[in-house]
Design a protein around this motif. Structure first.
Motif, PDB file in Angstrom:
ATOM      1  N   ARG A 105     -96.860 -30.423  50.287  1.00 21.44           N
ATOM      2  CA  ARG A 105     -96.926 -29.557  49.099  1.00 21.44           C
ATOM      3  C   ARG A 105     -95.587 -28.906  48.834  1.00 21.44           C
ATOM      4  O   ARG A 105     -95.193 -28.713  47.689  1.00 21.44           O
ATOM      5  CB  ARG A 105     -97.972 -28.456  49.289  1.00 21.44           C
ATOM      6  N   ALA A 138     -95.645 -35.233  61.188  1.00 21.79           N
ATOM      7  CA  ALA A 138     -95.567 -34.091  60.269  1.00 21.79           C
ATOM      8  C   ALA A 138     -96.934 -33.800  59.658  1.00 21.79           C
ATOM      9  O   ALA A 138     -97.745 -34.699  59.448  1.00 21.79           O
ATOM     10  CB  ALA A 138     -94.556 -34.373  59.173  1.00 21.79           C
ATOM     11  N   ASP A 139     -97.167 -32.540  59.382  1.00 19.36           N
ATOM     12  CA  ASP A 139     -98.412 -32.091  58.753  1.00 19.36           C
ATOM     13  C   ASP A 139     -98.431 -32.540  57.292  1.00 19.36           C
ATOM     14  O   ASP A 139     -97.562 -32.149  56.516  1.00 19.36           O
ATOM     15  CB  ASP A 139     -98.479 -30.562  58.857  1.00 19.36           C
ATOM     16  N   PRO A 140     -99.422 -33.361  56.898  1.00 18.79           N
ATOM     17  CA  PRO A 140     -99.479 -33.836  55.508  1.00 18.79           C
ATOM     18  C   PRO A 140     -99.574 -32.693  54.492  1.00 18.79           C
ATOM     19  O   PRO A 140     -99.112 -32.827  53.370  1.00 18.79           O
ATOM     20  CB  PRO A 140    -100.725 -34.713  55.452  1.00 18.79           C
ATOM     21  N   CYS A 141    -100.142 -31.577  54.884  1.00 23.84           N
ATOM     22  CA  CYS A 141    -100.252 -30.441  53.968  1.00 23.84           C
ATOM     23  C   CYS A 141     -98.882 -29.845  53.646  1.00 23.84           C
ATOM     24  O   CYS A 141     -98.708 -29.216  52.609  1.00 23.84           O
ATOM     25  CB  CYS A 141    -101.176 -29.374  54.537  1.00 23.84           C
ATOM     26  N   LYS A 142     -97.921 -30.049  54.527  1.00 21.10           N
ATOM     27  CA  LYS A 142     -96.565 -29.553  54.272  1.00 21.10           C
ATOM     28  C   LYS A 142     -95.905 -30.313  53.130  1.00 21.10           C
ATOM     29  O   LYS A 142     -94.904 -29.865  52.582  1.00 21.10           O
ATOM     30  CB  LYS A 142     -95.699 -29.653  55.534  1.00 21.10           C
TER      31      LYS A 142
END
Length: 112
Positions: free
Chosen positions: A8, A2-6
Motif C-alpha cells: 500500500r 515482505a509483508d504484502p500489506c506494505k
C-alpha cells in the motif's frame, strides 16, 4: 518475505498524481526546482517541495545542491526511479490519450 500489506505504501506513490508527474518530468535527466515548477501545471511550490522530499525519502529521486551563487538545486531519478518511470509511462500515456473521452463521459454523466 515482505509483508504484502506494505505494498500500500508503494501504491500510494504510484497513485499520487503529483509524484507521477514529477517522475515523468525527470525522464530526460536532472531538472532544477524552478524548471519542475514551470513544467508541472497546477502544482504549488509547497506541494512540489513536499512531493520531492517524499520521492527523495523513498529513493526515487536524488537531490544535489551545486555550490554556486545563488545555489542551484537539481533533482534526478535514481535507478529505481527510472524503473518507476518505465512502469508508469503506459498509464500516463493512456491518461493523456483518453482525456477527451473521459471529459465527454463526465459531461454526459453530469447532464443526466
Amino acid at each position: 518475505m515482505a509483508d504484502p500489506c506494505k505494498a500500500r505504501e508503494v501504491l500510494a506513490i504510484v497513485g499520487d498524481k503529483w509524484a507521477l508527474l514529477v517522475v515523468r518530468m525527470l525522464k530526460d535527466g536532472p531538472r532544477r526546482f524552478t524548471e519542475l515548477k514551470r513544467s508541472v501545471e497546477g502544482i504549488s511550490q509547497r506541494m512540489l517541495t513536499v512531493t520531492l522530499r517524499d520521492l527523495e525519502r523513498d529513493g526515487i529521486v536524488t537531490r544535489r545542491v551545486r555550490n554556486v551563487m545563488p545555489p542551484h538545486v537539481e533533482y534526478e531519478l535514481t535507478p529505481m526511479g527510472r524503473t518507476l518511470r518505465e512502469a508508469t509511462a503506459p498509464l500516463l500515456e493512456w491518461s493523456i490519450a483518453h482525456l477527451p473521452l473521459i471529459d465527454a463521459a463526465r459531461a454526459a454523466y453530469d447532464d443526466r
